[in-house]
Design an enzyme around this catalytic site. Structure first.
Site, PDB file in Angstrom:
ATOM      1  N   SER A   1      28.417  46.599  36.289  1.00  0.00           N
ATOM      2  CA  SER A   1      29.213  47.287  35.473  1.00  0.00           C
ATOM      3  C   SER A   1      29.189  46.873  33.961  1.00  0.00           C
ATOM      4  O   SER A   1      29.406  47.649  32.969  1.00  0.00           O
ATOM      5  CB  SER A   1      30.698  47.166  35.834  1.00  0.00           C
ATOM      6  OG  SER A   1      30.751  47.977  37.000  1.00  0.00           O
TER       7      SER A   1
ATOM      8  N   THR B   1      33.819  46.992  32.225  1.00  0.00           N
ATOM      9  CA  THR B   1      33.897  48.625  31.870  1.00  0.00           C
ATOM     10  C   THR B   1      34.302  48.610  30.424  1.00  0.00           C
ATOM     11  O   THR B   1      33.917  49.122  29.680  1.00  0.00           O
ATOM     12  CB  THR B   1      34.437  49.421  32.803  1.00  0.00           C
ATOM     13  OG1 THR B   1      33.769  49.048  34.368  1.00  0.00           O
ATOM     14  CG2 THR B   1      33.818  50.884  32.665  1.00  0.00           C
TER      15      THR B   1
ATOM     16  N   GLU C   1      39.653  54.330  32.785  1.00  0.00           N
ATOM     17  CA  GLU C   1      39.004  53.927  33.833  1.00  0.00           C
ATOM     18  C   GLU C   1      39.693  53.839  34.985  1.00  0.00           C
ATOM     19  O   GLU C   1      40.799  53.327  35.315  1.00  0.00           O
ATOM     20  CB  GLU C   1      38.349  52.339  33.638  1.00  0.00           C
ATOM     21  CG  GLU C   1      37.133  52.276  34.764  1.00  0.00           C
ATOM     22  CD  GLU C   1      36.702  50.638  34.716  1.00  0.00           C
ATOM     23  OE1 GLU C   1      35.834  50.404  35.336  1.00  0.00           O
ATOM     24  OE2 GLU C   1      37.667  49.761  34.120  1.00  0.00           O
TER      25      GLU C   1
ATOM     26  N   HIS D   1      33.382  47.405  47.370  1.00  0.00           N
ATOM     27  CA  HIS D   1      32.934  46.301  47.646  1.00  0.00           C
ATOM     28  C   HIS D   1      33.659  45.800  48.863  1.00  0.00           C
ATOM     29  O   HIS D   1      33.083  44.835  49.752  1.00  0.00           O
ATOM     30  CB  HIS D   1      33.493  45.220  46.323  1.00  0.00           C
ATOM     31  CG  HIS D   1      32.700  45.482  45.333  1.00  0.00           C
ATOM     32  ND1 HIS D   1      31.331  45.114  45.403  1.00  0.00           N
ATOM     33  CD2 HIS D   1      32.749  45.954  44.039  1.00  0.00           C
ATOM     34  CE1 HIS D   1      30.622  45.250  44.214  1.00  0.00           C
ATOM     35  NE2 HIS D   1      31.623  45.727  43.270  1.00  0.00           N
TER      36      HIS D   1
HETATM   37 MG    MG Z   1      35.035  48.515  35.995  1.00  0.00          MG
HETATM   38 ZN    ZN Z   2      31.402  46.555  41.488  1.00  0.00          ZN
END
Ligand code: MG
Ligand code: ZN
Length: 349
Positions: free
Chosen positions: A71, A124, A237, A246
């Protein structure tokens, strides 16, 4: 006579200019590939806000020298327009610091904000304001954020600001900010600079009761930014779609997607009413190598298999709406997302 004509000309010109420079809202679903969107859609009775977008593109997500990105590299690609190594934020392969679209918009006189469901120092959001050789340097990232003059900062990670190894209290240092502690205070504040650090560490899952909801935070943020009578740049986000991937947990992933989709709906409503807001919804990469293998349309359930606990190299979709949205049709590198937003910022079509 001559003078008033000139004034009229000038005011028309500045009116046109302000018309031409749109608000820019980029919404990143971390780990939100096409199968995550599909799973979310069927789990939501076969309907999502993304169906209302005008143009769709595909973005190539690979990092510098690596097919599968993380990311940090993909965030940097979209925020700063450069491919870099996995783990690196805002710095290119020659060690040069690259300005982000958020920083360029600040220079242009935009208000700026970010609203995320991770900590505000996570890879991010950090890609939009920080320059660090490692995404794990959370306290350095927090320090950079504290000095960045964003107008609105919402997300977790309070401890990185006031429980630091260097003993500094960045919350105290950020004395131009008002830090609110709940949604009501956020709605009621009239401060120029607003911080809302929602959790001390990483916020919990939606399934575990994370609140306030992202769509409420974003709706309030839009009111605040819109009231300033100048254009704004906003990053939103849905951070934990990735974490569900994950964990290889469909319920986790889908519940995070649903909250993100609700937020997209509110943003799109705003953009439709406003008429001069560019909205881009995309992902930094796919997470989990998800394949959908079955489900039940009536019961709105999906079944799938994950093929990895990491990310995959699949291209990710880019949805766009509003002025300059047609620039986002086609297939391109994730770095082009920066270039296209920059075009909108400079109002060059
Ligand atoms: Mg992120
Ligand atoms: Zn990830």
């Amino acid at each position: 006579m001559k003078k008033s004509f000139l004034l009229l000309l000038l005011s028309t010109f500045s009116f046109l200019q302000s018309q031409e420079t749109p608000n820019i809202i980029i919404m990143i679903g971390d780990g939100m590939g096409l199968t995550q969107i599909t799973a979310g859609m069927y789990s939501n009775n076969n309907t999502i806000a993304l169906e209302d977008f005008e143009f769709i593109g595909l973005s190539k997500t690979h990092a510098l020298g690596q097919l599968v990105t993380d990311s940090a590299a993909s965030g940097t690609a979209m925020a700063c327009g450069i491919k870099t190594y996995n783990g690196v934020i805002g710095i290119d392969k020659n060690n040069a610091h690259q300005p982000s679209i958020l920083e360029l918009s600040q220079k242009k006189g935009y208000s700026t904000g970010l609203v995320v469901t991770s900590s505000v120092v996570h890879a991010t959001p950090a890609s939009f304001y920080a320059k660090v050789p490692s995404r794990k340097l959370y306290e350095d990232i927090a320090l950079q954020l504290s000095q960045h003059s964003l107008d609105l900062i919402i997300g977790g990670g309070l401890d990185f600001f006031n429980k630091r190894e260097d003993k500094r209290d960045l919350i105290k240092e950020m004395n131009q900010y008002e830090f609110v502690t709940d949604l009501k205070e956020l709605q009621n504040t009239t401060s120029d600079k607003i911080g809302f650090l929602t959790y001390k560490k990483e916020p919990p899952k939606k399934l575990e009761g994370r609140s306030p909801a992202l769509d409420e935070l974003v709706a309030t943020s839009l009111e605040k930014l819109d009231a300033r009578k100048k254009p704004f740049f906003l990053l939103v986000e849905g951070s934990q779609i990735d974490w569900g991937g994950h964990a290889n947990e469909m319920d986790y992933m889908v519940s995070e997607f649903k909250e993100f989709d609700k937020t997209i709906e509110k943003v799109l409503d705003f953009a439709k009413k406003d008429g001069n807001t560019l909205v881009i919804v995309t992902a930094d990469h796919e997470t989990g190598g998800l394949t959908l293998k079955g489900g039940n349309l009536e019961k709105a359930t999906v079944k799938g298999d994950f093929s990895t606990e990491g990310h995959s190299a699949a291209m990710v979709p880019v949805f766009s709406y509003g002025p300059f949205s047609k620039l986002f049709a086609g297939i391109y590198e994730n770095t082009a997302i920066f270039e296209k937003m920059k075009q909108a910022l400079n109002a060059e079509q």
